[in-house]
Design a protein around this motif. Structure first.
Motif, PDB file in Angstrom:
ATOM      1  N   GLY A 159       6.976   3.942  -3.243  1.00 44.76           N
ATOM      2  CA  GLY A 159       7.943   3.591  -2.209  1.00 44.76           C
ATOM      3  C   GLY A 159       7.381   2.682  -1.124  1.00 44.76           C
ATOM      4  N   TYR A 160       6.110   2.319  -1.257  1.00 49.40           N
ATOM      5  CA  TYR A 160       5.495   1.467  -0.231  1.00 49.40           C
ATOM      6  C   TYR A 160       4.779   0.282  -0.873  1.00 49.40           C
ATOM      7  CZ  TYR A 160       6.559   5.275   2.894  1.00 49.40           C
ATOM      8  OH  TYR A 160       7.236   6.222   3.610  1.00 49.40           O
ATOM      9  N   THR A 161       4.769  -0.838  -0.155  1.00 49.27           N
ATOM     10  CA  THR A 161       4.070  -2.029  -0.649  1.00 49.27           C
ATOM     11  C   THR A 161       2.571  -1.877  -0.359  1.00 49.27           C
ATOM     12  OG1 THR A 161       4.238  -3.162   1.467  1.00 49.27           O
ATOM     13  CG2 THR A 161       6.078  -3.455  -0.075  1.00 49.27           C
ATOM     14  N   THR A 162       1.781  -2.769  -0.937  1.00 45.51           N
ATOM     15  CA  THR A 162       0.325  -2.714  -0.717  1.00 45.51           C
ATOM     16  C   THR A 162      -0.006  -2.857   0.770  1.00 45.51           C
ATOM     17  OG1 THR A 162      -0.131  -3.502  -2.935  1.00 45.51           O
ATOM     18  CG2 THR A 162      -1.869  -3.835  -1.309  1.00 45.51           C
ATOM     19  N   LEU A 163       0.656  -3.768   1.453  1.00 45.95           N
ATOM     20  CA  LEU A 163       0.371  -3.944   2.889  1.00 45.95           C
ATOM     21  C   LEU A 163       0.740  -2.697   3.681  1.00 45.95           C
ATOM     22  CD1 LEU A 163       1.456  -7.652   3.572  1.00 45.95           C
ATOM     23  CD2 LEU A 163      -0.865  -6.729   3.407  1.00 45.95           C
ATOM     24  N   GLU A 164       1.808  -2.021   3.266  1.00 47.69           N
ATOM     25  CA  GLU A 164       2.193  -0.786   3.954  1.00 47.69           C
ATOM     26  C   GLU A 164       1.215   0.340   3.622  1.00 47.69           C
ATOM     27  OE1 GLU A 164       7.040  -1.397   4.178  1.00 47.69           O
ATOM     28  OE2 GLU A 164       6.164  -0.429   2.428  1.00 47.69           O
ATOM     29  N   ARG A 165       0.768   0.369   2.367  1.00 45.91           N
ATOM     30  CA  ARG A 165      -0.154   1.429   1.958  1.00 45.91           C
ATOM     31  C   ARG A 165      -1.455   1.394   2.747  1.00 45.91           C
ATOM     32  NH1 ARG A 165       0.825   0.527  -4.530  1.00 45.91           N
ATOM     33  NH2 ARG A 165       2.719   1.791  -4.670  1.00 45.91           N
ATOM     34  N   THR A 166      -1.912   0.191   3.109  1.00 48.47           N
ATOM     35  CA  THR A 166      -3.154   0.124   3.895  1.00 48.47           C
ATOM     36  C   THR A 166      -2.886   0.061   5.394  1.00 48.47           C
ATOM     37  OG1 THR A 166      -3.226  -2.281   3.681  1.00 48.47           O
ATOM     38  CG2 THR A 166      -4.497  -1.009   2.072  1.00 48.47           C
ATOM     39  N   GLY A 167      -1.674  -0.328   5.766  1.00 45.91           N
ATOM     40  CA  GLY A 167      -1.418  -0.546   7.189  1.00 45.91           C
ATOM     41  C   GLY A 167      -0.772   0.612   7.920  1.00 45.91           C
ATOM     42  N   ILE A 168       0.196   1.248   7.276  1.00 45.86           N
ATOM     43  CA  ILE A 168       0.991   2.219   8.038  1.00 45.86           C
ATOM     44  C   ILE A 168       1.079   3.587   7.389  1.00 45.86           C
ATOM     45  CG2 ILE A 168       2.432   0.489   9.182  1.00 45.86           C
ATOM     46  CD1 ILE A 168       4.632   1.250   7.043  1.00 45.86           C
ATOM     47  N   ARG A 169       0.412   3.785   6.246  1.00 48.41           N
ATOM     48  CA  ARG A 169       0.478   5.078   5.572  1.00 48.41           C
ATOM     49  C   ARG A 169      -0.896   5.742   5.549  1.00 48.41           C
ATOM     50  NH1 ARG A 169       4.845   7.587   5.595  1.00 48.41           N
ATOM     51  NH2 ARG A 169       4.383   8.689   3.659  1.00 48.41           N
ATOM     52  N   PRO A 170      -0.924   7.060   5.632  1.00 46.68           N
ATOM     53  CA  PRO A 170      -2.206   7.767   5.569  1.00 46.68           C
ATOM     54  C   PRO A 170      -2.674   7.913   4.113  1.00 46.68           C
ATOM     55  CG  PRO A 170      -0.419   9.337   5.877  1.00 46.68           C
ATOM     56  CD  PRO A 170       0.222   7.973   5.839  1.00 46.68           C
ATOM     57  N   THR A 171      -3.956   8.111   3.946  1.00 45.75           N
ATOM     58  CA  THR A 171      -4.523   8.218   2.592  1.00 45.75           C
ATOM     59  C   THR A 171      -5.566   9.320   2.529  1.00 45.75           C
ATOM     60  OG1 THR A 171      -6.308   6.693   3.110  1.00 45.75           O
ATOM     61  CG2 THR A 171      -4.301   5.738   2.174  1.00 45.75           C
ATOM     62  N   LEU A 172      -5.947   9.641   1.295  1.00 44.25           N
ATOM     63  CA  LEU A 172      -7.058  10.573   1.064  1.00 44.25           C
ATOM     64  C   LEU A 172      -7.910   9.965  -0.044  1.00 44.25           C
ATOM     65  CD1 LEU A 172      -6.888  14.421   0.675  1.00 44.25           C
ATOM     66  CD2 LEU A 172      -8.061  13.052  -1.045  1.00 44.25           C
ATOM     67  N   GLU A 173      -9.198   9.748   0.245  1.00 45.06           N
ATOM     68  CA  GLU A 173     -10.073   9.100  -0.730  1.00 45.06           C
ATOM     69  C   GLU A 173     -11.379   9.868  -0.894  1.00 45.06           C
ATOM     70  OE1 GLU A 173      -9.372   6.484  -2.559  1.00 45.06           O
ATOM     71  OE2 GLU A 173      -7.536   5.893  -1.498  1.00 45.06           O
ATOM     72  N   VAL A 174     -11.849   9.938  -2.127  1.00 44.67           N
ATOM     73  CA  VAL A 174     -13.193  10.465  -2.381  1.00 44.67           C
ATOM     74  C   VAL A 174     -14.180   9.342  -2.073  1.00 44.67           C
ATOM     75  CG1 VAL A 174     -14.758  11.368  -4.120  1.00 44.67           C
ATOM     76  CG2 VAL A 174     -12.333  11.957  -4.213  1.00 44.67           C
ATOM     77  N   ASN A 175     -15.126   9.605  -1.207  1.00 44.68           N
ATOM     78  CA  ASN A 175     -16.129   8.597  -0.869  1.00 44.68           C
ATOM     79  C   ASN A 175     -17.426   8.791  -1.640  1.00 44.68           C
ATOM     80  OD1 ASN A 175     -14.736   9.149   2.225  1.00 44.68           O
ATOM     81  ND2 ASN A 175     -14.686   7.129   1.315  1.00 44.68           N
ATOM     82  N   GLY A 176     -17.596   9.995  -2.158  1.00 40.88           N
ATOM     83  CA  GLY A 176     -18.810  10.272  -2.931  1.00 40.88           C
ATOM     84  C   GLY A 176     -18.628  11.600  -3.619  1.00 40.88           C
ATOM     85  N   ILE A 177     -19.205  11.714  -4.823  1.00 43.05           N
ATOM     86  CA  ILE A 177     -19.054  12.973  -5.554  1.00 43.05           C
ATOM     87  C   ILE A 177     -20.297  13.164  -6.399  1.00 43.05           C
ATOM     88  CG2 ILE A 177     -17.670  11.756  -7.320  1.00 43.05           C
ATOM     89  CD1 ILE A 177     -16.101  14.405  -7.653  1.00 43.05           C
ATOM     90  N   TRP A 178     -20.849  14.363  -6.381  1.00 42.59           N
ATOM     91  CA  TRP A 178     -22.078  14.584  -7.135  1.00 42.59           C
ATOM     92  C   TRP A 178     -22.215  16.041  -7.561  1.00 42.59           C
ATOM     93  CZ3 TRP A 178     -21.614  14.199  -1.947  1.00 42.59           C
ATOM     94  CH2 TRP A 178     -22.262  15.135  -1.141  1.00 42.59           C
TER      95      TRP A 178
END
Ligand code: BES
Ligand code: MN
Ligand code: MN
Length: 456
Positions: A285-304
């Motif tokens: 439901g969101y464009t790429t610019l919206e996904r990085t600009g106005i929406r929150p995210t959850l990302e794995v930064n490292g996993i071991w």
């Protein structure tokens, strides 16, 4: 202004070679091995502030890395701009992916390659050279205070206290920061917002020791598998985040605001090609610019977890870990989100493992108004040196201290950044275009002039 331009043309080569020298100092704030280098870098910045013409410049010690502060007050009746930047850099690893050593700057094809070239030494140094330009040509339009910290990349933990303790000294009319990026030199832009951040670490523990994966495998829960399942479950089929309450406070933008964001020039084909991906990904439901600009995210930064050395080792690990960060938007609160994450992760963990969740640093999202005097001064400065009106964009990155400038000092910020998204900040082969470096030095004095003219 001709006097500025003449001075800058005359000293162009020196400006660049001074930046090269600064980039040789490995001021990695995250790694205590570099503590001495970070301190040396602070001293070098202080010397530069004095050389640029500051009346006073000081290395202020903190419980962590020092803050460098300087000022050039010309008339207390004039407006004051507080410039903020950071001299610390991200770790350079993995070293083997760099084409040249990260702390031995190389200038190639009009770009300067080094850790910190863009983020943020190259950009903060533009302000020092802009200050020098204004002072040495006797053409400084307003008072300038400048604060360059050494802990931005580790969450600015001690700068908050410094703001509290130095309210009088830091009094100003606006904060000016160059630590963000533009769309391109053809499409100059100004970021009008930054995302917040909540950074977590999780540890999943199964059996009390590493086990033979043949003897025990199939009968004991593998913490690495469980961790992967837990992480995977935090996005649903629409790539929404599944933590209960996560979106409750998210500010929903109007259709008009969303349209404005999507008006920025952006080619999805170029984006995919540049990143070497076949498809983009993100919240439905969101464009790429919206996904990085106005929406929150959850990302794995490292996993071991388990065996990651050469060859094969059949082992069922006792523990598995991950570092997970969430980018936040107005009006989410980083402490609240960290707490929601912790509760949720503990709740979804199955009984066959134990989990430990710790919160690292965080920070709040900011939106900088585009109808303010300061934004307009920045836009006018860009118009003067680029010949084009800048496009307002929403940045995806975070600079946690910006929200505190408003909360503690009551100051708004203008994000006058000159980086490019392909500058490889935090990645191997970080670079900064020499053109952008000079363009920034050229543009900054105009900001001071237009801002002073408008406030006076
Ligand atoms: N300069 C960046 C933030 C940035 C980059 C904003 C590009 C907009 C465009 C800053 O140095 C940074 O990397 N911040 C960190 C957060 C910090 C708490 C480690 C980030 O965004 O990950
Ligand atoms: Mn930065
Ligand atoms: Mn950074």
């Amino acid at each position: 202004m001709q006097v500025w331009a003449d001075f800058q043309t005359q000293h162009k080569d020196r400006f660049l070679s001074e930046l090269v020298d600064l980039l040789c100092i490995p001021s990695v704030s995250a790694d205590s091995k570099y503590k001495g280098d970070v301190a040396n870098c602070a001293n070098a910045v202080k010397e530069h502030l004095l050389k640029a013409g500051c009346d006073k410049a000081e290395v202020c010690t903190t419980a962590g890395h020092p803050i460098v502060y300087g000022e050039k007050i010309i008339d207390p009746k004039l407006p004051t701009v507080l410039v903020y930047g950071h001299y610390d850099v991200q770790p350079a690893d993995p070293l083997n992916l760099w084409d040249s050593p990260p702390f031995e700057p190389v200038i190639k094809d009009g770009k300067i390659f080094a850790r910190g070239a863009c983020d943020d030494k190259g950009q903060m140094f533009m302000h020092i050279k802009a200050l020098e330009t204004m002072v040495k040509t006797n053409n400084q339009p307003c008072n300038i205070k400048i604060m360059i910290e050494g802990e931005e990349e580790v969450g600015s933990t001690n700068l908050g206290l410094f703001l509290e303790n130095n309210k009088e000294r830091l009094k100003a009319d606006i904060v000016l920061v160059s630590d963000t990026s533009m769309i391109s030199m053809e499409h100059p832009s100004i970021e009008s917002g930054l995302r917040g951040l909540a950074y977590m670490e999780v540890e999943v523990t199964g059996p009390n020791r590493d086990l033979h994966s043949g003897v025990y495998g199939g009968a004991v829960a593998n913490p690495a598998t469980i961790l992967c399942q837990l992480i995977a479950s935090m996005h649903d089929e629409n790539n929404h985040i599944t933590i209960p309450g996560f979106y409750d406070k998210v500010l929903i933008l109007s259709d008009t605001e969303r349209e404005a964001i999507n008006k920025a020039p952006f080619s999805i084909e170029d984006y995919k090609q540049e990143l070497g991906i076949n498809e983009v990904w993100g919240e439905k439901g969101y464009t790429t610019l919206e996904r990085t600009g106005i929406r929150p995210t959850l990302e794995v930064n490292g996993i071991w977890g388990g065996y990651i050395g050469e060859g094969a080792k059949t082992v069922l690990p006792s523990k598995a870990n991950a570092k997970i960060s969430m980018r936040l938007v107005p009006n989410q609160n980083s402490d609240e989100i960290a707490e929601l994450f912790k509760k949720h992760f503990e709740k979804i963990a199955p009984a066959n493992v134990q989990v430990k969740v710790t919160a690292h640093h965080g920070g709040e999202a900011v939106v900088t108004p585009t109808d303010s005097i300061a934004y307009k001064a920045a836009a006018q400065a860009i118009k003067t040196t680029f010949g084009k009106d800048p496009i307002p964009t929403r940045g995806g990155g975070s600079i946690p201290i910006i929200a505190l400038f408003e909360k503690t000092l009551g100051l708004k910020t203008v994000l006058l950044g000159f980086g490019l998204d392909n500058d490889n900040i935090h990645s191997p082969n970080e670079k900064y275009d020499v053109f952008n470096f000079y363009k920034g030095i050229e543009t900054i004095p105009y900001f001071h002039k237009y801002f002073a003219d408008a406030v006076k």
